[in-house]
Scaffold this active site. Structure first.
Site, PDB file in Angstrom:
ATOM      1  N   ASP A 141      11.249  16.072  -8.617  1.00  0.00           N
ATOM      2  CA  ASP A 141      11.119  17.072  -7.556  1.00  0.00           C
ATOM      3  C   ASP A 141      10.443  18.331  -8.083  1.00  0.00           C
ATOM      4  OD1 ASP A 141      13.391  18.861  -5.324  1.00  0.00           O
ATOM      5  OD2 ASP A 141      11.355  18.075  -4.998  1.00  0.00           O
ATOM      6  N   LYS A 144       4.034  18.586  -8.170  1.00  0.00           N
ATOM      7  CA  LYS A 144       3.667  17.249  -7.678  1.00  0.00           C
ATOM      8  C   LYS A 144       2.600  16.588  -8.545  1.00  0.00           C
ATOM      9  CE  LYS A 144       6.716  18.515  -4.972  1.00  0.00           C
ATOM     10  NZ  LYS A 144       8.120  18.269  -5.453  1.00  0.00           N
ATOM     11  N   ASP A 169      10.891  12.906  -4.592  1.00  0.00           N
ATOM     12  CA  ASP A 169      10.865  13.683  -3.352  1.00  0.00           C
ATOM     13  C   ASP A 169       9.409  13.981  -2.973  1.00  0.00           C
ATOM     14  OD1 ASP A 169      11.994  16.958  -2.244  1.00  0.00           O
ATOM     15  OD2 ASP A 169      11.864  15.076  -1.153  1.00  0.00           O
ATOM     16  N   ASN A 170       9.171  14.263  -1.684  1.00  0.00           N
ATOM     17  CA  ASN A 170       7.893  14.804  -1.202  1.00  0.00           C
ATOM     18  C   ASN A 170       6.704  13.872  -1.333  1.00  0.00           C
ATOM     19  OD1 ASN A 170       9.238  17.491  -2.952  1.00  0.00           O
ATOM     20  ND2 ASN A 170       9.104  17.496  -0.714  1.00  0.00           N
ATOM     21  N   GLU A 199      12.296  18.885   4.540  1.00  0.00           N
ATOM     22  CA  GLU A 199      13.553  19.626   4.674  1.00  0.00           C
ATOM     23  C   GLU A 199      13.481  20.671   5.786  1.00  0.00           C
ATOM     24  OE1 GLU A 199      12.050  19.038   1.744  1.00  0.00           O
ATOM     25  OE2 GLU A 199      11.657  20.842   0.621  1.00  0.00           O
TER      26      GLU A 199
HETATM   27  O1  LIG Z   1       6.266  21.990  -4.836  1.00  0.00           O
HETATM   28  C1  LIG Z   1       7.434  21.725  -4.607  1.00  0.00           C
HETATM   29  N1  LIG Z   1       8.359  21.723  -5.599  1.00  0.00           N
HETATM   30  C2  LIG Z   1       7.978  21.924  -6.991  1.00  0.00           C
HETATM   31  C3  LIG Z   1       7.886  23.343  -7.466  1.00  0.00           C
HETATM   32  C4  LIG Z   1       7.274  24.331  -6.703  1.00  0.00           C
HETATM   33  C5  LIG Z   1       7.171  25.633  -7.219  1.00  0.00           C
HETATM   34  C6  LIG Z   1       7.655  25.950  -8.479  1.00  0.00           C
HETATM   35  C7  LIG Z   1       8.253  24.975  -9.222  1.00  0.00           C
HETATM   36  C8  LIG Z   1       8.728  25.350 -10.595  1.00  0.00           C
HETATM   37  N2  LIG Z   1       9.627  24.369 -11.160  1.00  0.00           N
HETATM   38  C9  LIG Z   1       9.181  23.473 -12.101  1.00  0.00           C
HETATM   39  C10 LIG Z   1       7.842  23.379 -12.424  1.00  0.00           C
HETATM   40  C11 LIG Z   1       7.425  22.461 -13.397  1.00  0.00           C
HETATM   41  C12 LIG Z   1       8.369  21.693 -14.056  1.00  0.00           C
HETATM   42  N3  LIG Z   1       8.252  20.766 -15.073  1.00  0.00           N
HETATM   43  N4  LIG Z   1       9.516  20.306 -15.382  1.00  0.00           N
HETATM   44  C13 LIG Z   1      10.396  20.912 -14.601  1.00  0.00           C
HETATM   45  C14 LIG Z   1       9.710  21.810 -13.740  1.00  0.00           C
HETATM   46  C15 LIG Z   1      10.136  22.701 -12.765  1.00  0.00           C
HETATM   47  C16 LIG Z   1       8.377  23.675  -8.729  1.00  0.00           C
HETATM   48  C17 LIG Z   1       7.891  21.464  -3.217  1.00  0.00           C
HETATM   49  C18 LIG Z   1       7.127  21.988  -2.161  1.00  0.00           C
HETATM   50  C19 LIG Z   1       7.516  21.770  -0.831  1.00  0.00           C
HETATM   51  C20 LIG Z   1       6.705  22.332   0.287  1.00  0.00           C
HETATM   52  C21 LIG Z   1       6.240  23.633   0.210  1.00  0.00           C
HETATM   53  C22 LIG Z   1       5.491  24.158   1.260  1.00  0.00           C
HETATM   54  C23 LIG Z   1       5.229  23.379   2.391  1.00  0.00           C
HETATM   55  F1  LIG Z   1       4.531  23.912   3.434  1.00  0.00           F
HETATM   56  C24 LIG Z   1       5.702  22.079   2.461  1.00  0.00           C
HETATM   57  C25 LIG Z   1       6.434  21.555   1.406  1.00  0.00           C
HETATM   58  C26 LIG Z   1       8.684  21.023  -0.539  1.00  0.00           C
HETATM   59  C27 LIG Z   1       9.430  20.487  -1.597  1.00  0.00           C
HETATM   60  O2  LIG Z   1      10.542  19.744  -1.353  1.00  0.00           O
HETATM   61  C28 LIG Z   1       9.033  20.698  -2.931  1.00  0.00           C
HETATM   62  O3  LIG Z   1       9.786  20.133  -3.929  1.00  0.00           O
HETATM   63 MG   LIG Z   2      11.089  18.667  -3.111  1.00  0.00          MG
END
Ligand SMILES: O=C(NCc1cccc(CNc2ccc3[nH]ncc3c2)c1)c1cc(-c2ccc(F)cc2)cc(O)c1O
Ligand SMILES: [Mg+2]
Length: 214
Positions: A141, A144, A169-170, A199
């Site tokens: 998650d 992406k 997810d996603n 979600e």
């Molecule tokens: O992008 C997403 N999630 C990932 C994410 C995003 C930002 C920061 C991090 C920083 N955390 C991170 C990074 C790199 C990493 N490497 N190892 C661990 C680790 C941890 C992670 C996401 C977006 C949407 C979404 C947004 C907008 C929209 F319109 C529709 C849908 C819905 C989701 O359910 C999502 O999951």
């Molecule tokens: Mg997600």
């Protein structure tokens, strides 16, 4: 300065949820995201699918890539048997700080190890640093564009065994086309799609469950 959305989400948990009661933490976050501010937690609809897959696998060793505020961490950890362990990786330090508090509020800190850093740095160190042989369940998650390279990295590091379940997810929104093509075409995976919604919205999204065949 103005608080952040994760900070406001944590405040809602501390105001409305009961300490030590994971279900009340889950409900408080879902209420906040439906009625106050959308946030990128897996949510209650996809979360129920996550619950059913975790319960079916009944894993001892779990890896979560992407903690955010700890919502799915709590969903998974609350279902784990005594002695089972969940390692969750979060790159963003601000998210990690909030997630630690959410996990403590849920009373699940003994089952969860939150590690700050990037998946590509930590996946190769799982064995020597955490004494992990292989994972039974992996929840993807995080960014992406990291799903596919990190899955290949887990294979190369020998962290997947016959029967390890990956749940992503996603896979529709935002989408992970390269990862989907890989797990659906590879002879090393048995993959299936669980259709759902993004979600807290009516947009289509879904989870892909992929069993590693070794
Ligand atoms: O992008 C997403 N999630 C990932 C994410 C995003 C930002 C920061 C991090 C920083 N955390 C991170 C990074 C790199 C990493 N490497 N190892 C661990 C680790 C941890 C992670 C996401 C977006 C949407 C979404 C947004 C907008 C929209 F319109 C529709 C849908 C819905 C989701 O359910 C999502 O999951
Ligand atoms: Mg997600």
């Amino acid at each position: 300065t103005r608080s952040t959305r994760p900070q406001r989400l944590l405040k809602a948990v501390q105001k409305h949820a009961t300490r030590g009661d994971p279900q009340s933490v889950i409900s408080a976050i879902d209420h906040f995201c439906r009625h106050s501010e959308w946030a990128m937690n897996i949510g209650d609809e996809k979360g129920s699918i996550l619950d059913s897959v975790v319960s079916e696998v009944n894993p001892e060793k779990v890896l979560e890539l992407g903690t955010y505020c700890g919502y799915s961490t709590v969903r998974i950890a609350r279902l784990l048997p005594p002695g089972a362990r969940l390692i969750t990786l979060e790159f963003n330090a601000d998210y990690a700080a909030i997630a630690r508090q959410v996990i403590i509020w849920a009373g699940l800190e003994d089952k969860v190890q939150l590690v700050e850093g990037a998946s590509e740095d930590w996946i190769p160190r799982m064995k020597e640093h955490f004494g992990i042989e292989t994972f039974d369940f992996v929840f993807l998650d995080h960014w992406k564009d990291r799903y596919l390279p990190d899955t290949k990295l887990m294979e190369d590091c020998g962290l997947l065994r016959k029967g390890t379940v990956l749940l992503a997810d996603n896979v529709i929104c935002p989408g992970v086309p390269d990862y989907l093509a890989y797990v659906r075409n590879s002879l090393s995976y048995k993959s299936c799609y669980f259709k759902s919604h993004l979600e807290y919205t009516k947009a289509e999204d879904g989870l892909e469950k992929s069993v590693f065949l070794g």
